[in-house]
Design an enzyme around this catalytic site. Structure first.
Site, PDB file in Angstrom:
ATOM      1  N   THR A  23     -11.343  -7.433  -8.144  1.00 41.51           N
ATOM      2  CA  THR A  23      -9.929  -7.350  -8.510  1.00 41.51           C
ATOM      3  C   THR A  23      -9.729  -7.815  -9.947  1.00 41.51           C
ATOM      4  O   THR A  23     -10.488  -8.641 -10.463  1.00 41.51           O
ATOM      5  CB  THR A  23      -9.059  -8.187  -7.551  1.00 41.51           C
ATOM      6  OG1 THR A  23      -9.390  -9.579  -7.682  1.00 41.51           O
ATOM      7  CG2 THR A  23      -9.273  -7.746  -6.111  1.00 41.51           C
ATOM      8  N   ILE A  64     -13.706 -11.309 -17.470  1.00 38.43           N
ATOM      9  CA  ILE A  64     -14.724 -11.653 -16.494  1.00 38.43           C
ATOM     10  C   ILE A  64     -14.849 -10.570 -15.424  1.00 38.43           C
ATOM     11  O   ILE A  64     -15.947 -10.229 -14.991  1.00 38.43           O
ATOM     12  CB  ILE A  64     -14.407 -13.017 -15.844  1.00 38.43           C
ATOM     13  CG1 ILE A  64     -14.528 -14.146 -16.877  1.00 38.43           C
ATOM     14  CG2 ILE A  64     -15.338 -13.286 -14.660  1.00 38.43           C
ATOM     15  CD1 ILE A  64     -14.024 -15.494 -16.383  1.00 38.43           C
ATOM     16  N   GLY A  65     -13.716 -10.019 -14.994  1.00 41.57           N
ATOM     17  CA  GLY A  65     -13.754  -8.980 -13.968  1.00 41.57           C
ATOM     18  C   GLY A  65     -14.524  -7.757 -14.408  1.00 41.57           C
ATOM     19  O   GLY A  65     -15.349  -7.210 -13.654  1.00 41.57           O
ATOM     20  N   TYR A  90      -0.744 -23.041 -12.828  1.00 39.05           N
ATOM     21  CA  TYR A  90      -2.045 -22.364 -12.812  1.00 39.05           C
ATOM     22  C   TYR A  90      -3.104 -23.263 -12.168  1.00 39.05           C
ATOM     23  O   TYR A  90      -3.873 -22.823 -11.313  1.00 39.05           O
ATOM     24  CB  TYR A  90      -2.453 -22.016 -14.242  1.00 39.05           C
ATOM     25  CG  TYR A  90      -3.822 -21.403 -14.364  1.00 39.05           C
ATOM     26  CD1 TYR A  90      -4.068 -20.109 -13.920  1.00 39.05           C
ATOM     27  CD2 TYR A  90      -4.881 -22.106 -14.936  1.00 39.05           C
ATOM     28  CE1 TYR A  90      -5.327 -19.526 -14.042  1.00 39.05           C
ATOM     29  CE2 TYR A  90      -6.137 -21.540 -15.062  1.00 39.05           C
ATOM     30  CZ  TYR A  90      -6.348 -20.248 -14.613  1.00 39.05           C
ATOM     31  OH  TYR A  90      -7.595 -19.691 -14.730  1.00 39.05           O
ATOM     32  N   SER A 141     -10.099  -6.158 -12.886  1.00 36.81           N
ATOM     33  CA  SER A 141     -11.399  -5.924 -13.522  1.00 36.81           C
ATOM     34  C   SER A 141     -11.394  -4.883 -14.629  1.00 36.81           C
ATOM     35  O   SER A 141     -12.409  -4.238 -14.883  1.00 36.81           O
ATOM     36  CB  SER A 141     -12.427  -5.524 -12.449  1.00 36.81           C
ATOM     37  OG  SER A 141     -11.902  -4.552 -11.568  1.00 36.81           O
ATOM     38  N   THR A 142     -10.261  -4.712 -15.312  1.00 34.14           N
ATOM     39  CA  THR A 142     -10.248  -3.817 -16.465  1.00 34.14           C
ATOM     40  C   THR A 142     -10.530  -4.554 -17.770  1.00 34.14           C
ATOM     41  O   THR A 142     -10.549  -3.944 -18.840  1.00 34.14           O
ATOM     42  CB  THR A 142      -8.899  -3.083 -16.580  1.00 34.14           C
ATOM     43  OG1 THR A 142      -7.838  -4.046 -16.679  1.00 34.14           O
ATOM     44  CG2 THR A 142      -8.656  -2.186 -15.367  1.00 34.14           C
ATOM     45  N   SER A 162     -11.347 -22.130 -11.406  1.00 26.81           N
ATOM     46  CA  SER A 162     -11.339 -22.497 -12.829  1.00 26.81           C
ATOM     47  C   SER A 162     -11.625 -23.985 -12.948  1.00 26.81           C
ATOM     48  O   SER A 162     -11.384 -24.758 -12.006  1.00 26.81           O
ATOM     49  CB  SER A 162      -9.972 -22.192 -13.435  1.00 26.81           C
ATOM     50  OG  SER A 162      -9.830 -22.776 -14.718  1.00 26.81           O
TER      51      SER A 162
END
Length: 264
Positions: free
Chosen positions: A13, A19-20, A154, A15-16, A141
């Site tokens: 998910t 890290i993805g 976050y 992922s454009t 994270s």
């Protein structure tokens, strides 16, 4: 090293970019069939075309979904009813003063950062249990441990992923399904490039200088003293997604550049 990922199907998910995207590339390189995801079909189509050109022997597809919308999640699950590997990477963040972060912001970010992983894992784990094999990875994270005072929301969502991954791993005890959390430190992404460019413009310095100043001011405990490249994080994710990692489950795996000031 052959990570034995051929004939495995993975969903990554968000992922454009970042890290993805690096994770998708790593999985494709190992021969997995990969589904990438983003909110906009046009962007997905562009990235799929790039990946197909880069990895012509591998199979890659894309599905658009906004994880703040339950109906989008339901449609993704309809299109992709089964996966071997689930990488819960999608996430949003921004610098927000605590006293002006309203309920709407809290609920919205929880939908994307936490409930996306809950919903996808709850659905896909059923088929994984039937096959007695699967990999579920949550992108947490270092902010889950070092809660930033300017990104409390976050940090809370990323701490929630630690609890979710540990609890789900225990729930799946005795199976060949592993569940782990990955804790990156500051890592280059489109969002972080934009943030560093803004900081650079404010201070009249280069983006690279701005990134180093950010590390010194905001993450002074960093041992590598720089932003990580997405590929440096993705390498760990791809390994944890493989059959070779079968004895690693219920773990919070740091690839934070040493930001967390602890050996354990």
């Amino acid at each position: 090293m052959d990570l034995q990922l051929k004939n495995k199907t993975a969903l990554v998910t968000g992922s454009t970019d970042g890290i993805g995207l690096a994770t998708a590339k790593g999985l494709l390189k190992e021969g997995a069939k990969v589904y990438i995801n983003g909110r906009h079909q046009t962007k997905i189509d562009e990235v799929v075309a790039i990946l197909q050109n880069e990895f012509p022997q591998s199979e890659v597809h894309g599905i658009a979904a906004d994880f703040a919308k339950v109906e989008d999640v339901d449609e993704l699950l309809r299109q992709l009813p089964e996966v071997d590997i689930l990488i819960n990477n999608v996430g949003i963040y921004s610098s927000q003063p605590f006293e002006t972060t309203d309920d709407e912001a809290w609920f919205h970010d929880f939908e994307v950062n936490v409930m996306s992983g809950v919903r996808l894992s709850r659905f896909y784990v059923q088929k994984m249990k039937q096959k007695n094999w699967g990999r579920i990875v949550f992108l947490s994270s270092e902010s889950a441990i070092n809660i930033p005072d300017d990104m409390i929301l976050y940090g809370v969502t990323k701490t929630a992923y630690l609890a979710l991954s540990r609890g789900l791993a225990k729930y799946l005890r005795g199976t060949d399904i592993t569940v782990n959390a990955i804790l990156p430190g500051p890592t280059w992404s489109a969002g972080n490039h934009a943030g560093m460019q803004k900081l650079a413009a404010e201070r009249g310095i280069s983006e690279q200088e701005a990134s180093l100043e950010f590390i010194r001011e905001k993450r002074p405990s960093s041992i590598i003293e720089r932003f990580a490249e997405p590929e440096e994080v993705a390498s760990l994710i791809v390994y944890i997604s493989s059959p070779l990692s079968s004895a690693t489950t219920g773990a919070a795996l740091r690839v934070d550049g040493g930001v967390v000031n602890s050996a354990f």
